[in-house]
Design an enzyme around this catalytic site. Sequence first.
Site, short mmCIF file in Angstrom:
data_model
loop_
_atom_site.label_atom_id
_atom_site.label_comp_id
_atom_site.label_asym_id
_atom_site.label_seq_id
_atom_site.Cartn_x
_atom_site.Cartn_y
_atom_site.Cartn_z
N HIS A 119 0.77 -1.34 0.15
CA HIS A 119 -0.04 0.17 0.06
C HIS A 119 0.72 1.40 -0.07
CE1 HIS A 119 -3.54 -2.73 1.73
NE2 HIS A 119 -3.42 -2.73 0.31
N ASN A 218 -2.70 -11.82 16.07
CA ASN A 218 -3.66 -10.39 16.09
C ASN A 218 -4.70 -10.84 17.55
OD1 ASN A 218 -4.29 -8.27 14.24
ND2 ASN A 218 -6.44 -9.05 14.63
P1 OAD Z 1 -6.74 -2.98 10.63
O1 OAD Z 1 -7.08 -1.90 11.52
O2 OAD Z 1 -7.97 -3.46 9.78
O3 OAD Z 1 -6.46 -4.21 11.64
C1 OAD Z 1 -5.49 -4.39 12.59
C2 OAD Z 1 -5.65 -5.19 13.66
O4 OAD Z 1 -4.54 -5.43 14.59
C3 OAD Z 1 -6.75 -5.26 14.32
O5 OAD Z 1 -7.65 -6.56 14.11
C4 OAD Z 1 -6.40 -5.14 15.82
O6 OAD Z 1 -7.13 -5.97 16.56
C5 OAD Z 1 -5.16 -5.82 15.79
N1 OAD Z 1 -4.29 -4.86 16.72
C6 OAD Z 1 -3.81 -3.64 16.86
N2 OAD Z 1 -2.91 -3.62 17.92
C7 OAD Z 1 -2.38 -4.89 18.26
C8 OAD Z 1 -1.66 -5.42 19.27
N3 OAD Z 1 -0.81 -4.42 20.06
N4 OAD Z 1 -1.52 -6.53 19.46
C9 OAD Z 1 -2.16 -7.55 18.70
N5 OAD Z 1 -3.12 -6.94 17.77
C10 OAD Z 1 -3.35 -5.71 17.53
O7 OAD Z 1 -5.65 -2.69 9.82
P2 OAD Z 1 -4.98 -3.43 8.63
O8 OAD Z 1 -5.32 -4.93 8.58
O9 OAD Z 1 -3.90 -3.32 8.46
O10 OAD Z 1 -5.36 0.29 3.41
O11 OAD Z 1 -5.74 -2.68 7.46
C11 OAD Z 1 -5.65 -3.05 6.04
C12 OAD Z 1 -5.60 -2.04 5.12
O12 OAD Z 1 -6.96 -1.29 5.40
C13 OAD Z 1 -4.65 -0.86 5.48
O13 OAD Z 1 -3.45 -1.26 4.86
C14 OAD Z 1 -5.15 0.29 4.77
C15 OAD Z 1 -6.67 0.14 5.24
O14 OAD Z 1 -7.50 0.78 4.58
C16 OAD Z 1 -5.44 1.18 2.57
O15 OAD Z 1 -5.68 2.21 3.00
C17 OAD Z 1 -5.25 0.81 1.15
#
Ligand code: OAD
Length: 246
Positions: A119, A218
């Site tokens: 991304h 996660n």
């Molecule tokens: P998300 O916000 O969808 O998911 C992040 C996950 O990390 C969540 O399920 C949280 O529960 C978990 N999490 C956060 N902090 C944590 C910790 N300290 N320990 C364990 N788990 C933790 O983020 P992404 O999956 O990265 O794309 O999102 C995918 C894409 O959506 C991003 O790259 C972005 C967004 O829209 C674009 O903008 C194109």
Amino acid sequence: SGIERLGDMIAEAKTIVPFTGAGISTECGIPDFRSPGGIWTRNRPIPFDEFVASQEARDESWRRRFAMEAVFAAAKPGRGHRALASLYRAGKVPAVITQNIDNLHQASGFAPEHVVELHGNTTYARCIGCGQAYPLDWVRLRFDDDGAAPNCTACDEPVKTATISFGQMMPEDEMQRATALSQACDLFIAVGSSLVVWPAAGFPMMAKRAGARLVIINREPTEQDDIADLVIQHDIGETLGPFVAN
Ligand code: OAD
Ligand code: ZN
């Protein structure tokens, strides 16, 4: 426990490919997208076609980016980043595939060519027409002078953070490299992603189908827990901290 089992799987693996999402960077002060307080719980995403069509959307997009600058500038790699960098230095990890745009894998010691940024990267900007790169400071100065987001000095098309927005084409080279990495590893570890955004979310399944073991770390359940060999529903820093080599 899950961490012991992960340790065994890491020891047994020859080629480990980590795949990271925003959850790996929350302990570095960068909010994720979908947790309470996450970016998309506060702001609606600005799709690519809106950015292209509207000066107002471009201004809003850059205002949001500048508002985050202190957070990005202060962020240091966390325990998750450092654990993956340790496995990279040990020769077990050829490269990391990331959905993150924060540059923290590079900051933790991965060579830039070993970070596959699906991304893009928010630490610099690019013209959406000709691809010319610009430092953020250049955009900031122009924005402050003109009161509006600037266009490219070479081709007059809009300048955008070097990230991929919804509706924007995925970077072809990164998609190919991520495909090759996913198909060639024997252990694939998804770290800190809700696994809901496609095509990025397809790589864990691709690795699994090609014969790799799949681990998902996660805090919350993900879309693909049911196909994983090991699911660790726990804090990333605590889970990967033991794998940081000193
Ligand atoms: P998300 O916000 O969808 O998911 C992040 C996950 O990390 C969540 O399920 C949280 O529960 C978990 N999490 C956060 N902090 C944590 C910790 N300290 N320990 C364990 N788990 C933790 O983020 P992404 O999956 O990265 O794309 O999102 C995918 C894409 O959506 C991003 O790259 C972005 C967004 O829209 C674009 O903008 C194109
Ligand atoms: Zn240009």
